[in-house]
Design a protein around this motif. Structure first.
Motif, PDB file in Angstrom:
ATOM      1  N   PRO A 167       0.820  -1.216   0.000  1.00 54.74           N
ATOM      2  CA  PRO A 167       0.000   0.000   0.000  1.00 54.74           C
ATOM      3  C   PRO A 167       0.848   1.258   0.000  1.00 54.74           C
ATOM      4  O   PRO A 167       1.931   1.298   0.562  1.00 54.74           O
ATOM      5  N   ASP A 168       0.336   2.257  -0.648  1.00 55.50           N
ATOM      6  CA  ASP A 168       0.963   3.569  -0.707  1.00 55.50           C
ATOM      7  C   ASP A 168       0.719   4.280   0.624  1.00 55.50           C
ATOM      8  O   ASP A 168      -0.307   4.075   1.259  1.00 55.50           O
ATOM      9  N   ALA A 169       1.640   5.100   1.065  1.00 54.35           N
ATOM     10  CA  ALA A 169       1.509   5.815   2.339  1.00 54.35           C
ATOM     11  C   ALA A 169       0.230   6.655   2.377  1.00 54.35           C
ATOM     12  O   ALA A 169      -0.401   6.789   3.416  1.00 54.35           O
ATOM     13  N   GLU A 216      -2.621   5.891   1.019  1.00 50.89           N
ATOM     14  CA  GLU A 216      -3.743   4.990   1.280  1.00 50.89           C
ATOM     15  C   GLU A 216      -3.799   4.619   2.757  1.00 50.89           C
ATOM     16  O   GLU A 216      -4.857   4.525   3.341  1.00 50.89           O
ATOM     17  N   LEU A 217      -2.643   4.397   3.359  1.00 50.08           N
ATOM     18  CA  LEU A 217      -2.613   3.985   4.757  1.00 50.08           C
ATOM     19  C   LEU A 217      -2.963   5.120   5.707  1.00 50.08           C
ATOM     20  O   LEU A 217      -3.309   4.874   6.857  1.00 50.08           O
ATOM     21  N   GLY A 218      -2.911   6.341   5.240  1.00 57.01           N
ATOM     22  CA  GLY A 218      -3.250   7.471   6.096  1.00 57.01           C
ATOM     23  C   GLY A 218      -4.696   7.479   6.514  1.00 57.01           C
ATOM     24  O   GLY A 218      -5.072   8.144   7.470  1.00 57.01           O
ATOM     25  N   SER A 219      -5.544   6.730   5.838  1.00 60.86           N
ATOM     26  CA  SER A 219      -6.978   6.741   6.150  1.00 60.86           C
ATOM     27  C   SER A 219      -7.455   5.443   6.784  1.00 60.86           C
ATOM     28  O   SER A 219      -8.629   5.145   6.750  1.00 60.86           O
ATOM     29  N   ILE A 220      -6.552   4.657   7.384  1.00 56.96           N
ATOM     30  CA  ILE A 220      -6.977   3.364   7.908  1.00 56.96           C
ATOM     31  C   ILE A 220      -7.470   3.416   9.341  1.00 56.96           C
ATOM     32  O   ILE A 220      -7.972   2.444   9.851  1.00 56.96           O
ATOM     33  N   ILE A 221      -7.339   4.542  10.022  1.00 57.66           N
ATOM     34  CA  ILE A 221      -7.818   4.641  11.399  1.00 57.66           C
ATOM     35  C   ILE A 221      -9.203   5.283  11.389  1.00 57.66           C
ATOM     36  O   ILE A 221      -9.361   6.436  11.015  1.00 57.66           O
ATOM     37  N   PRO A 222     -10.228   4.505  11.776  1.00 55.24           N
ATOM     38  CA  PRO A 222     -11.591   5.058  11.752  1.00 55.24           C
ATOM     39  C   PRO A 222     -11.792   6.067  12.876  1.00 55.24           C
ATOM     40  O   PRO A 222     -11.353   5.850  13.997  1.00 55.24           O
ATOM     41  N   TYR A 260     -13.281  -1.230  14.807  1.00 56.63           N
ATOM     42  CA  TYR A 260     -13.945  -1.780  13.622  1.00 56.63           C
ATOM     43  C   TYR A 260     -14.949  -2.828  14.085  1.00 56.63           C
ATOM     44  O   TYR A 260     -14.651  -3.667  14.919  1.00 56.63           O
ATOM     45  N   ARG A 261     -16.164  -2.798  13.541  1.00 56.13           N
ATOM     46  CA  ARG A 261     -17.169  -3.805  13.878  1.00 56.13           C
ATOM     47  C   ARG A 261     -17.160  -4.948  12.871  1.00 56.13           C
ATOM     48  O   ARG A 261     -17.459  -6.077  13.222  1.00 56.13           O
ATOM     49  N   THR A 262     -16.856  -4.625  11.606  1.00 58.51           N
ATOM     50  CA  THR A 262     -16.801  -5.646  10.551  1.00 58.51           C
ATOM     51  C   THR A 262     -15.623  -5.353   9.641  1.00 58.51           C
ATOM     52  O   THR A 262     -15.082  -4.232   9.635  1.00 58.51           O
ATOM     53  N   ASN A 263     -15.246  -6.349   8.841  1.00 61.39           N
ATOM     54  CA  ASN A 263     -14.160  -6.145   7.883  1.00 61.39           C
ATOM     55  C   ASN A 263     -14.550  -5.156   6.787  1.00 61.39           C
ATOM     56  O   ASN A 263     -13.686  -4.530   6.183  1.00 61.39           O
ATOM     57  N   ARG A 264     -15.831  -4.997   6.549  1.00 56.29           N
ATOM     58  CA  ARG A 264     -16.270  -4.027   5.531  1.00 56.29           C
ATOM     59  C   ARG A 264     -15.927  -2.598   5.929  1.00 56.29           C
ATOM     60  O   ARG A 264     -15.858  -1.720   5.081  1.00 56.29           O
ATOM     61  N   GLU A 265     -15.710  -2.358   7.215  1.00 58.22           N
ATOM     62  CA  GLU A 265     -15.336  -1.027   7.686  1.00 58.22           C
ATOM     63  C   GLU A 265     -13.843  -0.743   7.532  1.00 58.22           C
ATOM     64  O   GLU A 265     -13.428   0.400   7.687  1.00 58.22           O
ATOM     65  N   LEU A 266     -13.053  -1.768   7.228  1.00 57.76           N
ATOM     66  CA  LEU A 266     -11.610  -1.560   7.031  1.00 57.76           C
ATOM     67  C   LEU A 266     -11.382  -0.709   5.788  1.00 57.76           C
ATOM     68  O   LEU A 266     -12.188  -0.718   4.855  1.00 57.76           O
ATOM     69  N   ALA A 307     -10.052   0.499   2.214  1.00 58.59           N
ATOM     70  CA  ALA A 307      -9.927  -0.247   0.957  1.00 58.59           C
ATOM     71  C   ALA A 307      -8.515  -0.791   0.776  1.00 58.59           C
ATOM     72  O   ALA A 307      -8.333  -1.894   0.261  1.00 58.59           O
ATOM     73  N   ALA A 308      -7.499  -0.026   1.204  1.00 60.18           N
ATOM     74  CA  ALA A 308      -6.109  -0.469   1.064  1.00 60.18           C
ATOM     75  C   ALA A 308      -5.865  -1.759   1.840  1.00 60.18           C
ATOM     76  O   ALA A 308      -5.059  -2.584   1.437  1.00 60.18           O
ATOM     77  N   ILE A 309      -6.571  -1.946   2.932  1.00 65.68           N
ATOM     78  CA  ILE A 309      -6.439  -3.164   3.730  1.00 65.68           C
ATOM     79  C   ILE A 309      -7.281  -4.286   3.124  1.00 65.68           C
ATOM     80  O   ILE A 309      -6.811  -5.412   2.943  1.00 65.68           O
ATOM     81  N   ARG A 310      -8.529  -3.986   2.771  1.00 68.54           N
ATOM     82  CA  ARG A 310      -9.434  -5.017   2.237  1.00 68.54           C
ATOM     83  C   ARG A 310      -8.937  -5.623   0.939  1.00 68.54           C
ATOM     84  O   ARG A 310      -9.094  -6.811   0.717  1.00 68.54           O
ATOM     85  N   THR A 311      -8.361  -4.803   0.072  1.00 73.05           N
ATOM     86  CA  THR A 311      -7.942  -5.311  -1.234  1.00 73.05           C
ATOM     87  C   THR A 311      -6.614  -6.051  -1.185  1.00 73.05           C
ATOM     88  O   THR A 311      -6.313  -6.811  -2.090  1.00 73.05           O
ATOM     89  N   ARG A 312      -5.828  -5.838  -0.147  1.00 68.88           N
ATOM     90  CA  ARG A 312      -4.496  -6.438  -0.096  1.00 68.88           C
ATOM     91  C   ARG A 312      -4.382  -7.627   0.854  1.00 68.88           C
ATOM     92  O   ARG A 312      -3.424  -8.372   0.784  1.00 68.88           O
ATOM     93  N   LEU A 313      -5.347  -7.786   1.739  1.00 68.10           N
ATOM     94  CA  LEU A 313      -5.268  -8.868   2.712  1.00 68.10           C
ATOM     95  C   LEU A 313      -6.388  -9.872   2.499  1.00 68.10           C
ATOM     96  O   LEU A 313      -7.503  -9.501   2.124  1.00 68.10           O
ATOM     97  N   SER A 314      -6.086 -11.138   2.773  1.00 72.19           N
ATOM     98  CA  SER A 314      -7.115 -12.172   2.706  1.00 72.19           C
ATOM     99  C   SER A 314      -8.147 -11.920   3.811  1.00 72.19           C
ATOM    100  O   SER A 314      -7.902 -11.137   4.730  1.00 72.19           O
TER     101      SER A 314
END
Length: 63
Positions: free
Chosen positions: A11-13, A15-21, A31-37, A39-46
């Protein structure tokens, strides 16, 4: 490389700047569900890695 897919670049820096809700008052929210993660996390991790990420993040908020 851990849980990252071989076909997906790291991930680009920006993209990671927006991972803290944040809540309405800017308070970090768990986070309550993985859908709240982010996009940089959801698309790159299983799905399993996303579960671990969510658990680790939410657990860190309790400290």
């Amino acid at each position: 490389m851990g849980f990252q897919s071989k076909d997906t670049p790291p991930p680009d820096a920006r993209e990671l700047g927006s991972i803290i809700p944040l809540g309405l008052e800017g308070i970090k929210m768990p986070y309550r569900t993985n859908r709240e993660l982010a996009a940089a996390i959801r698309t790159r991790l299983s799905e399993t890695a996303q579960n671990f990420y969510q658990l680790a993040f939410n657990s860190a908020l309790q400290w």
